[in-house]
Design a protein around this motif. Structure first.
Motif, short mmCIF file in Angstrom:
data_model
loop_
_atom_site.label_atom_id
_atom_site.label_comp_id
_atom_site.label_asym_id
_atom_site.label_seq_id
_atom_site.Cartn_x
_atom_site.Cartn_y
_atom_site.Cartn_z
N ASP A 294 35.77 36.63 20.88
CA ASP A 294 34.78 35.60 21.19
C ASP A 294 35.40 34.21 21.11
OD1 ASP A 294 32.42 33.66 20.17
OD2 ASP A 294 31.59 35.28 21.40
N SER A 295 34.94 33.32 21.99
CA SER A 295 35.50 31.97 22.02
C SER A 295 35.19 31.18 20.75
CB SER A 295 34.97 31.20 23.24
OG SER A 295 33.56 31.10 23.19
N GLU A 296 34.21 31.65 19.95
CA GLU A 296 33.89 30.99 18.68
C GLU A 296 34.75 31.51 17.53
OE1 GLU A 296 31.75 28.50 18.53
OE2 GLU A 296 31.43 28.70 20.69
N ASP A 297 35.52 32.55 17.81
CA ASP A 297 36.38 33.12 16.77
C ASP A 297 37.45 32.10 16.38
OD1 ASP A 297 38.75 34.71 15.71
OD2 ASP A 297 37.25 36.29 15.88
N PRO A 298 37.75 31.95 15.09
CA PRO A 298 38.78 30.98 14.67
C PRO A 298 40.17 31.28 15.22
CG PRO A 298 38.10 32.39 12.83
CD PRO A 298 37.12 32.62 13.93
N TYR B 102 40.64 32.25 18.32
CA TYR B 102 40.63 31.99 19.77
C TYR B 102 41.50 30.76 20.06
CZ TYR B 102 38.72 32.15 24.49
OH TYR B 102 38.56 32.28 25.86
N PRO B 103 42.37 30.81 21.09
CA PRO B 103 43.30 29.71 21.36
C PRO B 103 42.58 28.39 21.63
CG PRO B 103 43.93 31.66 22.60
CD PRO B 103 42.58 31.95 22.01
N LYS B 104 42.96 27.36 20.92
CA LYS B 104 42.32 26.05 21.05
C LYS B 104 42.46 25.49 22.47
CE LYS B 104 41.09 25.91 16.74
NZ LYS B 104 39.68 26.15 16.40
N ARG B 105 43.57 25.81 23.11
CA ARG B 105 43.80 25.29 24.46
C ARG B 105 42.67 25.64 25.42
NH1 ARG B 105 49.49 26.66 27.26
NH2 ARG B 105 49.69 28.23 25.63
N LEU B 106 42.06 26.79 25.21
CA LEU B 106 41.08 27.30 26.16
C LEU B 106 39.65 26.86 25.85
CD1 LEU B 106 42.39 30.97 26.51
CD2 LEU B 106 42.99 28.97 27.88
N THR B 107 39.47 26.15 24.74
CA THR B 107 38.10 25.82 24.31
C THR B 107 37.56 24.52 24.88
OG1 THR B 107 38.90 24.67 22.32
CG2 THR B 107 38.47 27.05 22.13
N HIS B 108 38.40 23.73 25.52
CA HIS B 108 37.99 22.40 25.95
C HIS B 108 37.27 22.38 27.30
CE1 HIS B 108 40.36 20.88 22.65
NE2 HIS B 108 41.43 21.51 23.09
N TYR B 109 37.40 23.46 28.07
CA TYR B 109 36.90 23.45 29.44
C TYR B 109 36.04 24.68 29.70
CZ TYR B 109 40.75 20.21 29.37
OH TYR B 109 41.60 19.19 29.01
N GLN B 110 35.01 24.47 30.53
CA GLN B 110 34.14 25.58 30.88
C GLN B 110 34.93 26.67 31.61
OE1 GLN B 110 30.94 25.85 30.01
NE2 GLN B 110 30.67 27.83 31.01
N GLU B 111 35.72 26.24 32.58
CA GLU B 111 36.61 27.15 33.32
C GLU B 111 37.87 26.38 33.68
OE1 GLU B 111 33.80 30.26 35.76
OE2 GLU B 111 34.06 28.25 36.62
N ILE B 112 38.95 27.12 33.89
CA ILE B 112 40.21 26.54 34.32
C ILE B 112 40.68 27.31 35.56
CG2 ILE B 112 42.60 26.03 33.68
CD1 ILE B 112 41.68 26.20 30.72
N TYR B 113 41.01 26.58 36.61
CA TYR B 113 41.48 27.18 37.86
C TYR B 113 42.93 26.81 38.08
CZ TYR B 113 36.67 28.38 38.96
OH TYR B 113 35.41 28.92 38.92
N ILE B 114 43.77 27.82 38.31
CA ILE B 114 45.20 27.59 38.50
C ILE B 114 45.73 28.40 39.68
CG2 ILE B 114 45.59 27.17 36.03
CD1 ILE B 114 46.82 30.04 35.90
N GLY B 115 46.96 28.08 40.06
CA GLY B 115 47.73 28.90 41.00
C GLY B 115 49.06 29.21 40.33
N HIS B 116 50.15 28.97 41.06
CA HIS B 116 51.52 28.96 40.54
C HIS B 116 52.11 30.35 40.28
CE1 HIS B 116 55.06 27.24 38.82
NE2 HIS B 116 54.81 27.60 37.57
N ASN C 87 38.84 32.34 30.20
CA ASN C 87 38.10 31.46 31.12
C ASN C 87 39.01 30.85 32.17
OD1 ASN C 87 39.50 29.83 29.30
ND2 ASN C 87 37.94 28.22 29.31
N VAL C 88 40.13 31.52 32.42
CA VAL C 88 41.12 31.05 33.40
C VAL C 88 41.05 31.90 34.67
CG1 VAL C 88 43.56 30.58 33.84
CG2 VAL C 88 42.63 30.30 31.53
N TRP C 89 40.86 31.24 35.80
CA TRP C 89 40.89 31.91 37.10
C TRP C 89 42.21 31.59 37.80
CZ3 TRP C 89 37.86 35.45 39.37
CH2 TRP C 89 36.56 35.64 38.88
#
Length: 241
Positions: A164-168, A170-184, A200-202
């Protein structure tokens, strides 16, 4: 109005035109391009020309990809980069050798104007590759990370999907944004040919530079449209294969 996210094109203009036709893109749509417009297929110049025209008629956000930066460095400084040439640069160089000085100047302005990332009003982050700072993109130390990093996607893939994203833990990097969209990093590396979600990464890079299709995704509905496998649209070319 739709928010449409476009994966890595890699000079596959025929695929872009095809998938836009299938998506039925209109001037009401917000178009967010995740970068890597060149390096792969033979239409680097034509692809950028198309994008330059598109931004005069549509609402576009153009994100900077690592291949765009490599191409810009070559156009600006003329320095040879053997690694770039091995990874799609040779086709791009061949395309630009047919262009005049005025066109090259316009293209350099385009590359220079690209965004490292875009954050919309729904707290959705769009960028080419990733970021490493635990506090988020505005705290990133090295801008090149935005278009070279692969650790964000690797981190997302490695997570237990039940965490769960509330778990201590859970990576802090991923908690700042509702979703993250990438390519690469093409999802074909994990055996997929459609955009994939991890945490939460697409990831919308479906391997258009290689054997995969070019993808467009509606960020709200998650509907996906795809071109034919791009190599089929460029017979006799190898792309980055």
């Amino acid at each position: 109005m739709r928010t449409l996210v476009i994966g890595d094109i890699h000079a596959g203009l025929r695929a872009l035109e095809q998938v836009f036709e299938r998506t039925r893109v209109t001037v009401e749509d917000q178009l967010i391009f995740l970068g890597d417009y060149v390096d792969g297929w033979s239409q680097a110049v034509e692809t950028v020309d198309y994008l330059l025209h598109l931004q005069t008629t549509h609402r576009c956000i153009f994100i900077r990809g690592n291949h765009d930066e490599l191409c810009y460095d070559w156009l600006k400084h003329g320095k040879d980069n053997p690694l770039w040439l091995q990874h799609g640069g040779e086709a791009t160089m061949g395309s630009y050798k047919k262009s005049d000085t005025a066109k090259v100047a316009k293209h350099k302005e385009f590359y220079d104007s690209l965004h490292n990332y875009y954050l919309d009003n729904k707290n959705r982050l769009f960028l080419h590759a990733g970021f490493t700072n635990l506090k988020g993109v505005t705290y990133e130390y090295f801008p090149k990370t935005f278009y070279w990093d692969r650790t964000l996607w690797e981190l997302a893939l490695s997570l237990n999907p039940n965490l769960d994203s509330e778990d201590p833990w859970y990576p802090k990097r991923l908690t700042h944004y509702q979703e993250i969209y990438i390519g690469h990093t093409p999802v074909t590396r994990i055996g997929k040919t459609v955009p994939q979600k991890a945490a939460n990464v697409w990831n919308v890079d479906t391997g258009a530079a290689f054997k995969g299709p070019l993808s467009v995704m509606d960020a709200d509905t998650k509907e996906i449209w795809q071109s034919d496998p791009v190599f089929q649209l460029y017979p006799g070319e190898s792309g980055r294969n």
